[in-house]
Enzyme design. Structure first.
Site, PDB file in Angstrom:
ATOM      1  N   SER A  70      31.858 -29.500 -25.838  1.00  0.00           N
ATOM      2  CA  SER A  70      33.133 -30.122 -25.522  1.00  0.00           C
ATOM      3  C   SER A  70      33.080 -31.661 -25.474  1.00  0.00           C
ATOM      4  CB  SER A  70      33.630 -29.622 -24.158  1.00  0.00           C
ATOM      5  OG  SER A  70      32.743 -29.997 -23.112  1.00  0.00           O
ATOM      6  N   LYS A  92      33.313 -39.531 -20.178  1.00  0.00           N
ATOM      7  CA  LYS A  92      34.033 -38.305 -20.546  1.00  0.00           C
ATOM      8  C   LYS A  92      35.186 -38.087 -19.568  1.00  0.00           C
ATOM      9  CE  LYS A  92      33.222 -33.373 -21.528  1.00  0.00           C
ATOM     10  NZ  LYS A  92      32.225 -32.282 -21.595  1.00  0.00           N
ATOM     11  N   SER A 130      27.465 -28.159 -24.158  1.00  0.00           N
ATOM     12  CA  SER A 130      28.458 -29.181 -24.491  1.00  0.00           C
ATOM     13  C   SER A 130      27.944 -30.614 -24.522  1.00  0.00           C
ATOM     14  CB  SER A 130      29.642 -29.096 -23.514  1.00  0.00           C
ATOM     15  OG  SER A 130      30.423 -27.970 -23.794  1.00  0.00           O
TER      16      SER A 130
END
Length: 494
Positions: free
Chosen positions: A160, A79, A184
């Site tokens: 997210s 990420k 998330s």
């Protein structure tokens, strides 16, 4: 022969160790998949050389008869919130465009030390603020899933960590890192039909991870199944003296401790999670999950978490308040974007840089946070929210007197179409209604896929555990996984 890109972390690790295939073959297979899936917009930066170098090191170690590292031969996605030395890291924001860290986050360093390779940096909601991956400055991530009822509208992969969930579901990587501030990891895992665990706050170091809300942010793994999550979490976790919130505790052998036998365990069903207007499919899946856990030997008990209804408003005061403090460092002076209008002074440069660099959702949360921390409103909002957070944590503590784990839905719906909720921030924030309470209390929680809704889209079940009981959470997740038998996957259209 099974495609190598259909294999998960455990199967790749074991196959490389046994010499069934080489680590380079695995890496090349995933690199090819990544290059063919531009339509998903899951990767912001591709790093095939990193993945190949790690694969070659694994193959060389095996040829030399050396003991292979725990993740040797396993390429993963990272990420874009984790700083990676020599590789651009932007948190999907224009304000960090062009920023290349000269250091490695502790989580990514732990994974490279364990032998993993990096396929690239994954797209996400800007500064991890969002539930649909529509706030990225570099375009929306598209879910690989499509509705089976003929609707071709592009769907949200959750947020997210939407780049992570989309990439895993589309077989672009076997696993990826995520971060979870209010859901998330878990919500995108549910939307994409994969597994993901947020460990106890402090299990994974936050050093080198771009901050959103420091008292809530926690890194965790996302993968296709529970075992793969356990393997990755072992590699990611551990004490770090550079992070004051890091837990100075040994890392348990979570994979070795996996067991789907829940005899003697009590599973709590919080009555407050039966929210108004809950879709019948979510309620039915929840009941199915209860039946599966009973079948695994668990006793089901009803518990009460009376302050649950205040969790979402408290979270959306605390998290923006911390964000407004954390994001004050982005001023255009030392790194990232600098917007300097002709003849402008220092304050003008600050204002112009932030106006151009931050997206609308980030600005919204900074303004909320600055407002609730301002003189005259601090006690009315931030202090009150902090008190509510304490009450929510106390609710969980009292529930543990009656049960060992909790079972809830992960999200109030399946994946929605991109653009469907972006005009209404409140509707978007409600996606976190089931995940936020455990984040406020710093508890370990996991989402596993339970089935499909009427449109053929994945639905997730959430297990919440006591502090430091990742093993219990993983075991209950395994019990659900074994009984759900979830094998559905997105049909390639990209």
């Amino acid at each position: 022969m099974t495609e190598l890109t259909d294999l998960g972390v455990a199967a790749i690790r074991d196959g490389v160790r046994a010499g069934t295939f080489s680590a380079r073959e695995v890496a090349e297979g995933f690199i090819a998949n990544v290059s063919k899936a531009k339509a998903l917009n899951a990767f912001l930066v591709e790093t095939p050389n990193h993945a190949l170098a790690a694969a070659d090191a694994a193959d060389a170690a095996r040829a030399a008869g050396e003991t292979l590292k725990p993740l040797a031969g396993v390429p993963i996605g990272m990420k874009d919130l984790f700083c990676t030395k020599g590789v651009p890291t932007t948190a999907a924001s224009l304000i960090l465009e062009g920023f290349t860290p000269q250091y490695e986050s502790t989580v990514s360093a732990n994974l490279w030390d364990a032998g993993a390779g990096m396929l690239g940096k994954l797209n996400m909601d800007q500064f991890a603020m969002g539930s649909s991956n529509e706030t990225s400055a570099f375009g929306n991530v598209i879910s690989p899933w499509r509705r089976s009822d003929g609707g071709n509208a592009p769907l949200a992969p959750g947020g997210s960590s939407g780049g992570s969930s989309s990439a895993i579901a589309a077989r672009l990587c076997p696993a990826a890192t995520g971060t979870d501030t209010g859901g998330s990891i878990r919500q995108p895992a549910a939307f994409a039909g994969i597994s993901g665990i947020k460990p106890t706050y402090g299990r994974c170091s936050r050093w080198g991870t771009i901050a959103f809300a420091s008292s809530l942010d926690q890194a965790g793994p996302m993968a296709r199944d529970v075992r793969d999550c356990a393997i990755l979490l072992e590699a990611m976790s551990g004490f770090d003296s550079k992070d004051a919130t890091s837990l100075d505790l040994p890392v348990p052998a979570w994979e070795a401790g996996l067991s789907g036998d829940l005899k003697g365990k009590r599973i709590g069903i919080p009555k407050e999670y039966r929210v108004d207007n809950m879709p019948a499919e979510i309620d039915a899946l929840w009941q199915q999950g209860i039946d599966w856990l009973k079948d695994a030997g668990a006793e089901i008990v009803e518990v009460s978490l009376p302050h649950t209804k205040y969790a979402l408003p408290a979270y959306y005061i605390i998290a923006p308040a911390e964000a407004s403090s954390n994001l004050a460092r982005y001023d255009g002076v030392r790194y990232g974007l600098r917007d300097l209008p002709e003849g402008a002074g220092l304050q003008d440069m600050y204002a112009a840089t932030r106006a151009d660099g931050f997206g609308d959702e980030v600005k919204r949360r900074i303004m909320i946070g600055t407002y609730v921390l301002s003189a005259g409103f601090y006690d009315a909002y931030f202090t009150q929210a902090s008190k509510v957070r304490t009450l929510i944590a106390r609710d969980f503590e009292q529930a543990w007197a009656k049960c060992d784990l909790l079972l809830t839905p992960t999200a109030p719906s399946s994946a929605f179409a991109l653009g469907e909720k972006s005009a209404d921030p409140i509707a978007m924030y409600l996606n976190d209604v089931f995940t936020v309470p455990s984040s406020l209390a710093g508890l370990p929680a996991m989402s596993v896929p339970g089935g499909l809704d009427g449109a053929g889209l994945p639905l997730g079940l959430q297990i919440i555990g006591k502090p430091l009981d990742e093993q219990g959470v993983l075991n209950a997740g395994l019990a659900l996984e074994e009984r759900a038998g979830f094998t559905a996957r997105a049909e390639a259209w990209w």
